[in-house]
Design a protein around this motif. Structure first.
Motif, mmCIF file in Angstrom:
data_model
loop_
_atom_site.group_PDB
_atom_site.id
_atom_site.type_symbol
_atom_site.label_atom_id
_atom_site.label_comp_id
_atom_site.label_asym_id
_atom_site.label_seq_id
_atom_site.Cartn_x
_atom_site.Cartn_y
_atom_site.Cartn_z
ATOM 1 N N SER A 98 0.799 -1.208 0.000
ATOM 2 C CA SER A 98 0.000 0.000 0.000
ATOM 3 C C SER A 98 0.829 1.252 0.000
ATOM 4 O O SER A 98 0.385 2.286 -0.436
ATOM 5 N N GLU A 99 2.045 1.220 0.519
ATOM 6 C CA GLU A 99 2.835 2.430 0.590
ATOM 7 C C GLU A 99 3.765 2.596 -0.581
ATOM 8 O O GLU A 99 4.338 3.653 -0.739
ATOM 9 N N LEU A 100 3.899 1.594 -1.389
ATOM 10 C CA LEU A 100 4.932 1.725 -2.389
ATOM 11 C C LEU A 100 4.385 2.174 -3.717
ATOM 12 O O LEU A 100 5.124 2.331 -4.658
ATOM 13 N N CYS A 101 2.942 2.374 -3.809
ATOM 14 C CA CYS A 101 2.375 2.761 -5.087
ATOM 15 C C CYS A 101 1.837 4.169 -5.047
ATOM 16 O O CYS A 101 0.714 4.434 -5.401
ATOM 17 N N GLY A 104 5.764 9.750 2.353
ATOM 18 C CA GLY A 104 5.209 8.444 2.659
ATOM 19 C C GLY A 104 6.187 7.566 3.406
ATOM 20 O O GLY A 104 5.825 6.892 4.388
ATOM 21 N N CYS A 105 7.432 7.557 2.974
ATOM 22 C CA CYS A 105 8.460 6.763 3.665
ATOM 23 C C CYS A 105 8.706 7.297 5.069
ATOM 24 O O CYS A 105 8.913 6.513 6.016
ATOM 25 N N ALA A 106 8.665 8.616 5.222
ATOM 26 C CA ALA A 106 8.843 9.201 6.554
ATOM 27 C C ALA A 106 7.703 8.795 7.481
ATOM 28 O O ALA A 106 7.927 8.473 8.661
ATOM 29 N N ALA A 107 6.460 8.791 6.968
ATOM 30 C CA ALA A 107 5.310 8.377 7.776
ATOM 31 C C ALA A 107 5.443 6.915 8.207
ATOM 32 O O ALA A 107 5.122 6.550 9.342
ATOM 33 N N MET A 108 5.937 6.072 7.305
ATOM 34 C CA MET A 108 6.118 4.653 7.641
ATOM 35 C C MET A 108 7.223 4.474 8.692
ATOM 36 O O MET A 108 7.093 3.656 9.609
ATOM 37 N N LEU A 143 2.244 14.353 7.597
ATOM 38 C CA LEU A 143 2.862 13.688 6.444
ATOM 39 C C LEU A 143 1.816 12.977 5.591
ATOM 40 O O LEU A 143 1.833 13.062 4.359
ATOM 41 N N ILE A 144 0.894 12.262 6.243
ATOM 42 C CA ILE A 144 -0.154 11.552 5.507
ATOM 43 C C ILE A 144 -1.039 12.531 4.761
ATOM 44 O O ILE A 144 -1.362 12.341 3.586
#
Length: 564
Positions: free
Chosen positions: A33-36, A190-194, A449-450
């Motif tokens: 879900s986070e990579l697209c 997105g990467c920062a949120a993860m 961030l989101i």
């Protein structure tokens, strides 16, 4: 002048045998879900910068021109190219994916760590259980409409680059560059949120939310996780396949366990939390749009469906079926999981909790003693933290392909396209993603961030939905294995406008800042990309990095030939 009704040729053609097919393997199972968030390369087989001694040099030939050729011969040539494309010539992709495989890939691509983060953000902005469940339902419905639009674009133009290619096809290089510019920012957010989500759940194993300076500690842990993930990606890509597959199982297992706990809660007759209904609702519609942005973060990943459009068997039937089944299935799963949260926790508890899965487990197991509470706490904390770490790894891995793709297209400095044969990875792009993600971690938090990542994403996805209609006029003769009714892109566009305009009305200052960030791409494009103003300086950097990677390749064994 006669309007060209077929697709133009791609920007770059690679001929010769200089491409090492093992240089960068395709990792379809690593999509989550986070990579697209955007333009993921459909078949990221990256040409090695350093050829093996036995391989011939790669020849890169530019076959696109700023001046369009509208002659009959050119149009016929484009038609021949399109026929060849739809037969799977690009990357030698074959139609090997059944309906089951397509649905499995799409569901695995959407369900991610967002469902463990977004529910409390949605409740904070809606104020009640009833409205929050409606937001989750409508977010799922409209993201399904968006996926259907991308399904038509992907089946029509199954090229590497996703939305970047669709925007370039419909609106030209400037808009596609603006999209590329925003993708670099969105993926970093997105990467920062993860990374922060990983740190949040990891910390629940040791301290609670009231611990002094917990925000600083979270950011330090997030930065450490980022360094570790980026290093793993630099030293090889195959690890992403195994790590992501294992962590996805943990993620789904945690969801199923949570739903089971909620069901047992209801069996015991505890309905009081569900009786709150619409009590406490915030009737500010602009706040609902911000809640919807948090919800669509969890649904994020639906764009990955268009990546495999050219590989689906019988796409006219199976592609729309897969899109419908995926949209309905994920929406039902998310609504059920949110009902589970509301069953175990009150609305106020959801608003105040950051690690909601852990809090739900503590509340459920409290009557069974401290050992049961410890079990529930550790199960959910470890499951979510580990799965989020895997999501971060896969996202960094794939997000690094965006600057790489932009460099190959001439939209970014070409040193981003450098690939180390020693490690089979785009080292420069990976390091760049790591640095930009670190910048996003330091000043912000997960909620911001989101919201900003989804705000910018849906801004350009709206352009893609409009492109479905526009390309039917611009390229009416182009084969479309799958077509959606026109009402679908219209509704998807309206939803995108709501997600962009609503937050702007509610918080015009921050929204204006991000719109300004988008507009900044225009002078950058005309000042550096279109005129190649900084070409000499970039060439020096490219040469220096090439020499460094050449040395690394020689140390690995054999000679290294730098290809243009």
């Amino acid at each position: 002048m006669k309007r060209n009704s077929v697709l133009p040729q791609s920007n770059t053609h690679v001929s010769g045998d200089g491409i090492d097919p093992n240089c960068m393997p395709f990792l379809p199972d690593a999509i989550n879900s986070e990579l697209c968030y955007g333009a993921v390369i459909a078949n990221p087989v990256i040409p090695a910068v350093f050829d093996k001694p036995s391989s011939r040099k790669m020849e890169v030939v530019n076959i696109n021109s700023d001046v369009e050729d509208h002659s009959e011969d050119a149009i016929q040539k484009d038609k021949d190219l399109m026929e060849e494309t739809h037969e799977g010539s690009e990357g030698q992709l074959t139609k090997s994916m059944s309906l089951f495989h397509t649905v499995a890939l799409a569901v695995g691509g959407i369900i991610g760590s967002g469902i463990f983060v977004s529910p409390n953000l949605v409740v904070q902005r809606t104020g009640s259980m009833g409205v929050s469940l409606l937001v989750w339902t409508f977010a799922g419905a409209f993201t399904t409409l968006g996926a259907l639009c991308f399904g038509e674009l992907g089946a029509m133009y199954p090229k590497s680059g996703g939305e970047y290619q669709y925007l370039r096809l419909a609106y030209g290089k400037l808009i596609s560059f603006a999209n590329l510019w925003i993708l670099l920012i969105v993926n970093s957010m997105g990467c920062a949120a993860m990374a922060l989500t990983f740190a949040t759940y990891l910390l629940t194993l040791f301290v609670d939310d009231t611990y002094p300076h917990i925000d600083i500690i979270k950011k330090v842990i997030a930065l450490c996780a980022l360094v570790l993930v980026t290093s793993l990606c630099v030293y090889g890509t195959e690890i992403g396949l195994w790590v992501q597959s294992i962590f996805t199982v943990l993620k789904v297992g945690a969801l199923l366990f949570l739903v089971t706990l909620a069901f047992s809660y209801l069996v015991r007759g505890k309905f009081e939390n569900l009786m709150s209904g619409f009590s406490g609702t915030d009737w500010n519609v602009s706040s609902w749009s911000e809640a919807a942005l948090s919800a669509v973060w969890a649904y994020n990943g639906w764009t990955c469906i268009n990546i495999v459009a050219s590989e689906v068997k019988n796409p006219k039937k199976n592609l729309p079926r897969a899109l419908y089944i995926t949209g309905i299935l994920v929406t039902v799963i998310y609504v059920v999981v949110n009902v589970a949260y509301h069953t175990i926790m009150s609305t106020e508890e959801l608003k105040q909790s950051q690690s909601i899965a852990v809090v739900a487990a503590k509340r459920f197991f409290a009557p069974y003693g401290p050992q049961a509470v410890t079990f529930g706490k550790y199960f959910f904390a470890v499951s979510v933290a580990v799965s989020t770490f895997g999501s971060l790894l896969a996202t960094i891995l794939y997000a690094s392909r965006i600057p790489y793709a932009g460099a190959l297209e001439g939209m970014l400095p070409r040193f981003f396209s450098l690939v180390s044969l020693k490690n089979n990875s785009p080292v420069i792009s990976l390091v760049f993603m790591g640095l930009t993600t670190a910048v996003c971690i330091l000043p912000s938090n997960i909620a911001y961030l989101i919201q900003y990542a989804m705000y910018l994403s849906w801004l350009f996805w709206g352009f893609c939905f409009v492109a479905v209609i526009y390309l039917r006029w611009k390229l009416p003769d182009t084969p479309r294995p799958f077509k959606v009714p026109l009402v679908i892109p219209v509704l998807a566009t309206i939803f995108a406008l709501y997600l962009v305009i609503g937050p702007f009305v509610g918080n015009p200052l921050s929204s204006s800042v991000w719109i300004l960030v988008t507009v900044v791409s225009i002078p950058i494009y005309y000042g550096f990309v279109d005129t190649k103003t900084c070409g000499k300086g970039m060439d020096k950097i490219y040469a220096a990095l090439s020499r460094y990677l050449t040395t690394s390749a020689k140390e690995c064994g054999g000679e290294a030939n730098i290809t243009p």
